[in-house]
Scaffold this active site. Structure first.
Site, PDB file in Angstrom:
ATOM      1  N   ASP A  13      24.415 -11.345 -59.642  1.00 18.32           N
ATOM      2  CA  ASP A  13      25.849 -11.684 -59.669  1.00 18.32           C
ATOM      3  C   ASP A  13      26.734 -10.444 -59.728  1.00 18.32           C
ATOM      4  O   ASP A  13      27.607 -10.246 -58.891  1.00 18.32           O
ATOM      5  CB  ASP A  13      26.182 -12.575 -60.882  1.00 18.32           C
ATOM      6  CG  ASP A  13      25.665 -13.998 -60.713  1.00 18.32           C
ATOM      7  OD1 ASP A  13      25.361 -14.387 -59.566  1.00 18.32           O
ATOM      8  OD2 ASP A  13      25.554 -14.708 -61.734  1.00 18.32           O
ATOM      9  N   ARG A  96      29.749 -10.167 -77.235  1.00 17.75           N
ATOM     10  CA  ARG A  96      30.856 -10.189 -76.261  1.00 17.75           C
ATOM     11  C   ARG A  96      32.107  -9.416 -76.679  1.00 17.75           C
ATOM     12  O   ARG A  96      32.671  -8.691 -75.868  1.00 17.75           O
ATOM     13  CB  ARG A  96      31.224 -11.624 -75.885  1.00 17.75           C
ATOM     14  CG  ARG A  96      30.091 -12.424 -75.262  1.00 17.75           C
ATOM     15  CD  ARG A  96      29.399 -11.671 -74.178  1.00 17.75           C
ATOM     16  NE  ARG A  96      28.385 -12.475 -73.508  1.00 17.75           N
ATOM     17  CZ  ARG A  96      27.357 -11.982 -72.853  1.00 17.75           C
ATOM     18  NH1 ARG A  96      27.188 -10.680 -72.775  1.00 17.75           N
ATOM     19  NH2 ARG A  96      26.491 -12.762 -72.261  1.00 17.75           N
ATOM     20  N   ASP A 125      31.157 -17.394 -72.741  1.00 14.58           N
ATOM     21  CA  ASP A 125      31.259 -15.935 -72.664  1.00 14.58           C
ATOM     22  C   ASP A 125      32.528 -15.452 -71.966  1.00 14.58           C
ATOM     23  O   ASP A 125      33.124 -14.461 -72.372  1.00 14.58           O
ATOM     24  CB  ASP A 125      30.006 -15.355 -72.005  1.00 14.58           C
ATOM     25  CG  ASP A 125      28.794 -15.502 -72.919  1.00 14.58           C
ATOM     26  OD1 ASP A 125      28.991 -15.468 -74.151  1.00 14.58           O
ATOM     27  OD2 ASP A 125      27.673 -15.660 -72.416  1.00 14.58           O
ATOM     28  N   SER A 177      18.218 -18.906 -67.353  1.00 11.87           N
ATOM     29  CA  SER A 177      19.322 -17.970 -67.529  1.00 11.87           C
ATOM     30  C   SER A 177      19.182 -17.379 -68.933  1.00 11.87           C
ATOM     31  O   SER A 177      19.136 -18.116 -69.916  1.00 11.87           O
ATOM     32  CB  SER A 177      20.654 -18.707 -67.386  1.00 11.87           C
ATOM     33  OG  SER A 177      21.656 -17.989 -68.054  1.00 11.87           O
TER      34      SER A 177
END
Ligand code: ARG
Length: 393
Positions: A13, A96, A125, A177
């Site tokens: 990505d 994060r 996120d 994931s």
């Protein structure tokens, strides 16, 4: 040319995002945070850097932020006993705001006007990164290509990467994931989306199957000073290595797995599994020590704070005023949280089996049923009368 700082992971990505942003007229600078996700284990950092450059980045920052992560993000959450919905020890959620902090910092240094990330529009996120960055600098543009770009599948992205000679590794198509850092691993998607099915063994990365383990337990002792873990089995170690060590030992005994159906901030229920051996051990030990040294009122009130604290972390409000205020409260609760907890790791379990502290509020002469008893039982009668008085008719 407008500059953007991209939170780069090295994966498909964010590699495609580099080129995509370039085509939109941005100069792209990549930033990769090492939070203990195992960088350099599979492929080396140079390979990751050269991939970003080959995809079109003008510069790549790779920063080892593990110490800052454990000291400034993990520790306060541990002191707060922050656990989301009873199961999730917040590894991803805690990482994060730190990533956002550096995105903003590098944007300032590079005089960039935008930051970008590769989060999807369905998860937490994106919220965490954007809310945190927005608090730190509201003037930065935020770009989240995955929410709006044209690719509808992984295959289309791979096609795009091929046409634009973006060097990606498509051989190891991961069935899950995964987000990983030193505090824990979050695993979702694939077969885990079937709620009726037990997660297959191959979904777990750092914990061995609890049933596969030896038939003898392992004892360890964790020593805390003012709520901060300082020693394992009497040996002082730096927080980062203490955590790594507990991940290994705990992982070997199958400690720290959880299988959870959680409420995301965006309103979706999702099934995720977690592995967090060190976090699990430290949370259990810390809570046990608090049971010994905090008085009842403080301990019970703190439980309420823990719930709120976890919610704030989960919901992306790390840099909020309330979180800062709760930190001050939590810090003041930790002044007597010094002492040792002995734990037994066995077949996926972690049990606190021994505790000691110079600040202990346990008084054996009061609790004992033996002859050393100093508790004046006659006093109980009056106490009960007054306690129950309001409810008598
Ligand atoms: N559900 C967790 C959270 O919101 C983890 C999210 C990232 N998980 C992942 N498997 N990529 O904090």
């Amino acid at each position: 040319m407008k500059k953007v700082i991209l939170a780069y992971s090295g994966g498909l990505d964010t590699s495609c995002i580099i080129r995509w942003l370039k085509d939109k007229g941005y100069e792209v600078i990549c930033f990769m945070a090492d939070l203990g996700q195992g960088l350099g284990q599979g492929e080396n950092l140079e390979a990751i850097e050269s991939r970003a450059l080959a995809a079109g980045a003008s510069k790549v920052y790779i920063k080892d932020l593990q110490d800052e992560f454990v000291e400034e993000f993990v520790l306060p959450a541990l002191a707060a006993n922050a656990v989301y919905e009873g199961k999730y020890l917040l590894a991803t959620a805690l990482g994060r705001p730190l990533i956002a902090k550096y995105l903003v910092q590098i944007a300032h240094k590079e005089k960039a006007t935008a930051i970008a990330h590769g989060c999807t529009g369905k998860g937490n996120d994106q919220v965490r990164i954007e809310v945190a960055a927005g608090i730190l600098d509201a003037s930065l543009e935020i770009i989240a290509p995955v929410r709006s770009w044209e690719f509808k599948s992984r295959e289309e992205e791979i096609e795009y990467a091929k046409t634009h000679s973006i060097p990606i590794d498509v051989t190891k198509k991961k069935p899950y994931s995964i987000d990983r850092n030193i505090w824990g691993i979050s695993i979702e998607a694939g077969v885990l989306e079937d709620l009726t099915q037990e997660p297959p063994e191959d979904a777990y990365m750092i914990t061995k199957s609890p049933t596969a383990q030896a038939s003898y337990p392992k004892y360890i002792e964790v020593y805390f000073e003012k709520g901060v873990p300082k020693k394992i089995d009497g040996k002082t170690c730096k927080l980062k290595s203490l955590i790594s060590h507990l991940n290994e030992v705990g992982g070997f005994y199958g400690v720290g797995r959880s299988d959870m159906l959680e409420n995301r901030l965006v309103g979706i229920k999702s099934r995720e599994i977690y592995e967090a051996p060190a976090a699990t051990i430290l949370h259990i030990a810390h809570k046990e020590l608090e049971a010994l040294v905090l008085d009842r009122e403080l301990a019970h009130f703190k439980d309420i704070i823990s719930l709120k604290y976890a919610e704030l972390v989960y919901n992306g409000l790390w840099f909020s005023p309330l979180k800062e205020a709760l930190d001050a409260f939590v810090k003041s609760t930790q002044k007597h949280v010094t002492g040792s907890i002995r734990l037994k790791l066995f077949k996926g379990n972690c049990l606190a089996v021994g505790r000691k502290s110079t600040h202990s509020l346990y008084k054996k002469e009061l609790s004992t049923y033996g002859k050393e008893d100093k508790f004046d039982q006659k006093l109980a009668e009056g106490f009960i009368k007054i306690w129950g008085m309001p409810y008598r008719r």
